[in-house]
Design a protein around this motif. Structure first.
Motif, PDB file in Angstrom:
ATOM      1  N   GLY A   1     -82.776  58.536  24.256  1.00 16.06           N
ATOM      2  CA  GLY A   1     -83.021  59.378  25.425  1.00 16.06           C
ATOM      3  C   GLY A   1     -81.841  59.327  26.372  1.00 16.06           C
ATOM      4  N   GLY A   2     -82.036  59.869  27.566  1.00 23.60           N
ATOM      5  CA  GLY A   2     -80.965  59.921  28.551  1.00 23.60           C
ATOM      6  C   GLY A   2     -80.553  58.538  29.024  1.00 23.60           C
ATOM      7  N   SER A   3     -81.514  57.642  29.140  1.00 24.68           N
ATOM      8  CA  SER A   3     -81.174  56.304  29.628  1.00 24.68           C
ATOM      9  C   SER A   3     -80.223  55.606  28.668  1.00 24.68           C
ATOM     10  CB  SER A   3     -82.440  55.463  29.811  1.00 24.68           C
ATOM     11  OG  SER A   3     -83.251  56.046  30.776  1.00 24.68           O
ATOM     12  N   GLU A   4     -80.522  55.659  27.385  1.00 24.71           N
ATOM     13  CA  GLU A   4     -79.620  55.008  26.420  1.00 24.71           C
ATOM     14  C   GLU A   4     -78.263  55.719  26.388  1.00 24.71           C
ATOM     15  OE1 GLU A   4     -80.991  54.556  22.282  1.00 24.71           O
ATOM     16  OE2 GLU A   4     -78.892  54.310  21.736  1.00 24.71           O
TER      17      GLU A   4
ATOM     18  N   SER B   1     -78.962  60.844  42.122  1.00 23.00           N
ATOM     19  CA  SER B   1     -78.835  60.651  40.673  1.00 23.00           C
ATOM     20  C   SER B   1     -80.083  59.960  40.137  1.00 23.00           C
ATOM     21  CB  SER B   1     -77.601  59.804  40.361  1.00 23.00           C
ATOM     22  OG  SER B   1     -77.782  58.497  40.886  1.00 23.00           O
ATOM     23  N   HIS B   2     -80.192  59.934  38.833  1.00 22.49           N
ATOM     24  CA  HIS B   2     -81.353  59.307  38.187  1.00 22.49           C
ATOM     25  C   HIS B   2     -81.203  57.792  38.266  1.00 22.49           C
ATOM     26  CE1 HIS B   2     -84.258  58.198  35.128  1.00 22.49           C
ATOM     27  NE2 HIS B   2     -84.715  59.428  35.186  1.00 22.49           N
ATOM     28  N   LEU B   3     -82.245  57.109  38.744  1.00 20.19           N
ATOM     29  CA  LEU B   3     -82.058  55.680  39.014  1.00 20.19           C
ATOM     30  C   LEU B   3     -82.120  54.804  37.773  1.00 20.19           C
ATOM     31  CD1 LEU B   3     -83.363  55.211  42.611  1.00 20.19           C
ATOM     32  CD2 LEU B   3     -81.080  55.695  41.744  1.00 20.19           C
TER      33      LEU B   3
ATOM     34  N   THR C   1     -80.194  67.529  39.091  1.00 26.84           N
ATOM     35  CA  THR C   1     -80.876  66.305  39.526  1.00 26.84           C
ATOM     36  C   THR C   1     -82.371  66.415  39.229  1.00 26.84           C
ATOM     37  OG1 THR C   1     -81.154  67.162  41.775  1.00 26.84           O
ATOM     38  CG2 THR C   1     -79.216  65.799  41.354  1.00 26.84           C
ATOM     39  N   THR C   2     -82.961  65.249  38.990  1.00 23.52           N
ATOM     40  CA  THR C   2     -84.363  65.194  38.591  1.00 23.52           C
ATOM     41  C   THR C   2     -85.265  65.769  39.682  1.00 23.52           C
ATOM     42  OG1 THR C   2     -83.741  63.178  37.459  1.00 23.52           O
ATOM     43  CG2 THR C   2     -86.087  63.630  37.632  1.00 23.52           C
ATOM     44  N   ALA C   3     -84.982  65.419  40.916  1.00 22.42           N
ATOM     45  CA  ALA C   3     -85.878  65.842  41.999  1.00 22.42           C
ATOM     46  C   ALA C   3     -85.698  67.314  42.346  1.00 22.42           C
ATOM     47  CB  ALA C   3     -85.648  64.967  43.229  1.00 22.42           C
TER      48      ALA C   3
ATOM     49  N   VAL D   1     -70.728  62.945  33.010  1.00 20.01           N
ATOM     50  CA  VAL D   1     -71.664  63.924  33.576  1.00 20.01           C
ATOM     51  C   VAL D   1     -73.041  63.678  32.966  1.00 20.01           C
ATOM     52  CG1 VAL D   1     -72.306  66.354  33.777  1.00 20.01           C
ATOM     53  CG2 VAL D   1     -69.908  65.684  34.032  1.00 20.01           C
ATOM     54  N   ASP D   2     -74.015  63.432  33.836  1.00 16.98           N
ATOM     55  CA  ASP D   2     -75.392  63.268  33.396  1.00 16.98           C
ATOM     56  C   ASP D   2     -76.080  64.626  33.504  1.00 16.98           C
ATOM     57  OD1 ASP D   2     -77.960  62.600  32.834  1.00 16.98           O
ATOM     58  OD2 ASP D   2     -78.223  61.180  34.491  1.00 16.98           O
ATOM     59  N   ALA D   3     -76.181  65.290  32.354  1.00 17.18           N
ATOM     60  CA  ALA D   3     -76.827  66.607  32.300  1.00 17.18           C
ATOM     61  C   ALA D   3     -78.081  66.511  31.441  1.00 17.18           C
ATOM     62  CB  ALA D   3     -75.863  67.640  31.741  1.00 17.18           C
ATOM     63  N   ALA D   4     -78.813  65.407  31.620  1.00 19.40           N
ATOM     64  CA  ALA D   4     -79.918  65.094  30.706  1.00 19.40           C
ATOM     65  C   ALA D   4     -80.872  66.277  30.555  1.00 19.40           C
ATOM     66  CB  ALA D   4     -80.672  63.854  31.198  1.00 19.40           C
ATOM     67  N   TRP D   5     -81.304  66.810  31.668  1.00 20.88           N
ATOM     68  CA  TRP D   5     -82.236  67.944  31.579  1.00 20.88           C
ATOM     69  C   TRP D   5     -81.484  69.271  31.456  1.00 20.88           C
ATOM     70  CZ3 TRP D   5     -83.479  71.203  36.205  1.00 20.88           C
ATOM     71  CH2 TRP D   5     -84.313  72.276  35.854  1.00 20.88           C
TER      72      TRP D   5
ATOM     73  N   ILE E   1     -76.883  64.624  27.319  1.00 20.99           N
ATOM     74  CA  ILE E   1     -77.847  65.728  27.237  1.00 20.99           C
ATOM     75  C   ILE E   1     -79.081  65.185  26.512  1.00 20.99           C
ATOM     76  CG2 ILE E   1     -78.345  68.025  26.281  1.00 20.99           C
ATOM     77  CD1 ILE E   1     -75.345  68.608  26.326  1.00 20.99           C
ATOM     78  N   ASP E   2     -80.251  65.514  27.012  1.00 16.74           N
ATOM     79  CA  ASP E   2     -81.501  65.085  26.381  1.00 16.74           C
ATOM     80  C   ASP E   2     -82.138  66.274  25.663  1.00 16.74           C
ATOM     81  OD1 ASP E   2     -82.169  62.417  26.627  1.00 16.74           O
ATOM     82  OD2 ASP E   2     -83.284  62.657  28.497  1.00 16.74           O
ATOM     83  N   PRO E   3     -81.962  66.394  24.349  1.00 17.43           N
ATOM     84  CA  PRO E   3     -82.666  67.477  23.663  1.00 17.43           C
ATOM     85  C   PRO E   3     -84.193  67.385  23.814  1.00 17.43           C
ATOM     86  CG  PRO E   3     -80.890  66.660  22.294  1.00 17.43           C
ATOM     87  CD  PRO E   3     -80.998  65.713  23.451  1.00 17.43           C
ATOM     88  N   HIS E   4     -84.717  66.188  24.131  1.00 16.12           N
ATOM     89  CA  HIS E   4     -86.178  66.109  24.291  1.00 16.12           C
ATOM     90  C   HIS E   4     -86.644  66.667  25.637  1.00 16.12           C
ATOM     91  CE1 HIS E   4     -86.107  61.567  25.761  1.00 16.12           C
ATOM     92  NE2 HIS E   4     -85.865  62.376  26.750  1.00 16.12           N
ATOM     93  N   LYS E   5     -85.722  67.166  26.441  1.00 18.24           N
ATOM     94  CA  LYS E   5     -86.142  67.844  27.666  1.00 18.24           C
ATOM     95  C   LYS E   5     -86.136  69.356  27.419  1.00 18.24           C
ATOM     96  CE  LYS E   5     -85.288  64.038  30.778  1.00 18.24           C
ATOM     97  NZ  LYS E   5     -84.358  63.381  31.688  1.00 18.24           N
ATOM     98  N   TRP E   6     -85.130  70.036  27.902  1.00 18.77           N
ATOM     99  CA  TRP E   6     -85.184  71.504  27.827  1.00 18.77           C
ATOM    100  C   TRP E   6     -85.265  72.022  26.388  1.00 18.77           C
ATOM    101  CZ3 TRP E   6     -82.299  74.385  32.237  1.00 18.77           C
ATOM    102  CH2 TRP E   6     -82.811  75.684  32.359  1.00 18.77           C
TER     103      TRP E   6
HETATM  104  C1  LIG Z   1     -84.481  62.346  32.448  1.00 18.00           C
HETATM  105  C2  LIG Z   1     -83.211  61.961  33.017  1.00 18.00           C
HETATM  106  C3  LIG Z   1     -82.617  60.733  32.719  1.00 18.00           C
HETATM  107  C4  LIG Z   1     -83.318  59.689  31.864  1.00 18.00           C
HETATM  108  O1  LIG Z   1     -83.489  60.144  30.562  1.00 18.00           O
HETATM  109  P1  LIG Z   1     -84.645  59.562  29.618  1.00 18.00           P
HETATM  110  O2  LIG Z   1     -84.586  60.450  28.437  1.00 18.00           O
HETATM  111  O3  LIG Z   1     -85.918  59.658  30.394  1.00 18.00           O
HETATM  112  O4  LIG Z   1     -84.282  58.153  29.305  1.00 18.00           O
HETATM  113  C5  LIG Z   1     -81.384  60.471  33.246  1.00 18.00           C
HETATM  114  N1  LIG Z   1     -80.759  61.360  34.040  1.00 18.00           N
HETATM  115  C6  LIG Z   1     -81.300  62.558  34.364  1.00 18.00           C
HETATM  116  C7  LIG Z   1     -80.552  63.492  35.233  1.00 18.00           C
HETATM  117  C8  LIG Z   1     -82.556  62.898  33.864  1.00 18.00           C
HETATM  118  O5  LIG Z   1     -83.099  64.084  34.168  1.00 18.00           O
END
Ligand SMILES: *Cc1c(COP(=O)(O)O)cnc(C)c1O
Length: 463
Positions: A137-140, A177-179, A232-234, A257-261, A286-291
């Protein structure tokens, strides 16, 4: 019923029925813990139970004791339902269960992942063939970025760890940012103080100037990494990617760059401009498990080159096959050792939908996001965030925290929709994000309706 075809067909049929009924389910059901406890007490594991009983019961538990983040009226965090082909890809990965630690054990799976990494890398950088790994996921993925940054900033880090740095390593990221960064800093032995949260402009966006000021104020620290958040998440805001990269570069820091979502939207060329400057990054999450709506547990870490990953993760042992540098064996370039075929989900989804199908899915979320914004404005809500992404922060005019929370609770308790609250410039606001590819315009109507009921019930005025 022990031949594989019958067993899997029966289990698949039960899952299929649940998916077909999803829309009719409540989005959230008040939890009765005693009922959950009783249901689980039936499982003492003393005697084996038939799968045709266990699978439907498991589905029943998950349907009734959960916030249904897979529901079309879940407007919450970035947890979409999984696309059917991605579920099928995951089933194949589970069934064959290849081991991806080394390339030579599963060349097909490894090359499929490599192909996807290069494809997503090409959406970020036009001038390199990207390195990277699939993550849980994004955290890893973000953890990987920090390890790569530490290894890169000091060549003896792999041996000496934090002692390699004369000054305390610091990571700069937006206050929005994501904590996960806090946990990651702890996992790297740096402690949470190593994460410097830079104040944002308007409570939303980190600029290069603000970053430069924060680094200048911190002369006792070595800036090993600067992080720009794209989405950003929020509030769904996108930092000044180019400005931040420039400042990071000036200080010799790794630029991530954290573009997880939001990074999923890179697949659609019409939205590439939202990410202007991302090409200046050294690495991207990038988190494919999001968008991109593949099953949970699918993250992607992309990098300009393999070198920092090799520096961070290389080890050699006698029981692993001799590895070739060219193959970039996963176990010496990533956090995990034994490795699931994570990319199977994305491969099956992308191959089946095609780029066009995925672009339609992305487009749809943008269109619905704009519709939701317009509907809320028309219904006299105050929209308080500014983003092109399908995430709206809003509140009744001049409402205090208590009223906002009461509205949220009314919506959630109705079982009609699910939203959450976040803080924006200290004010508590409602947050609704288009999350499911099954959400339709009628679902927005239902949300705005139940919000209106909540607002009336909680005594806030219309204007
Ligand atoms: C969701 C998210 C994360 C964490 O990713 P996980 O897949 O939940 O581990 C980190 N940064 C951003 C910006 C996120 O939206």
């Amino acid at each position: 019923m022990s031949d594989p075809e019958t067993v899997l067909a029966a289990a698949g049929a039960a899952v299929g029925r649940a998916l077909a009924q999803r829309r009719g389910d409540r989005v959230a059901t008040p939890l009765t813990e005693s009922a959950l406890k009783t249901a689980l007490e039936a499982y003492d594991f003393a005697a084996p139970l038939p799968l045709e009983r266990v699978v439907p019961e498991l589905i029943h538990l998950l349907r009734n004791f959960a916030v249904r983040s897979d529901h079309p009226r879940y407007f919450g965090l970035f947890n979409p339902p999984a696309l059917l082909p991605a579920i099928a890809g995951d089933l194949v990965a589970a069934a064959i269960n290849p081991q991806l630690a080394v390339w030579s054990h599963a060349p097909a799976a490894a090359e499929i992942e490599r192909k996807l990494i290069r494809l997503f890398g090409s959406l970020v950088w036009s001038d390199v063939q990207a390195a990277g790994t699939f993550t849980s996921g994004g955290s890893e993925a973000n953890h990987t970025a920090l390890l790569a940054a530490l290894a890169r900033c000091d060549p003896s880090w792999d041996r000496d760890g934090v002692r390699a740095h004369a000054r305390r390593p610091a990571i700069y990221a937006s206050a929005e940012s994501h904590l996960a960064w806090i946990k990651i800093a702890r996992m790297c032995g740096l402690g949470s103080d190593a994460v410097r949260l830079v104040p944002t402009k308007d409570g939303l966006q980190m600029t290069g100037d603000a970053l430069a000021r924060a680094i200048a104020a911190d002369s006792s620290c070595a800036p090993v990494m600067v992080v720009a958040t794209a989405g950003t998440t929020a509030h769904g805001s996108i930092d000044d990617l180019a400005g931040i990269a420039r400042v990071g570069r000036d200080h010799g820091a790794h630029v991530h760059v954290d573009a997880a979502w939001a990074g999923g939207a890179l697949l659609h060329p019409d939205y590439r401009h939202l990410f202007a400057g991302i090409e200046d990054a050294d690495s991207v999450t990038i988190d494919p498990h999001k968008w991109l709506a593949v099953p949970m547990g699918t993250g992607l870490f992309l990098a300009r080159d393999w070198q920092p990953l090799a520096q961070a993760f290389a080890v050699s042992t006698g029981y692993m096959p001799p590895t070739s540098g060219e193959r970039h064996d996963a176990y010496i370039h990533s956090v995990q050792w034994s490795r699931r075929f994570i990319g199977a989900r994305l491969f099956a989804a992308l191959a089946t939908l095609g780029l066009e199908g995925y672009r339609a899915l992305i487009d749809r979320a943008f269109v619905l996001g704009n519709q939701l914004r317009a509907r809320l404005l028309a219904d006299h809500w105050h929209v308080l965030n500014r983003t092109d992404l399908p995430l709206v922060c809003f509140a009744p005019v001049a409402a205090d925290d208590e009223r906002v929370r009461a509205i949220e609770q009314t919506v959630v308790a109705s079982g009609e929709a699910w939203i959450s609250t976040v803080r924006l410039r200290r004010q508590l606001v409602l947050r609704a994000c288009i999350t499911s590819y099954e959400t339709e315009a009628g679902d927005l109507d239902a949300l705005v309706d139940v919000l209106g009921q909540g607002r009336r019930a909680c005594g806030t005025s219309r204007s």
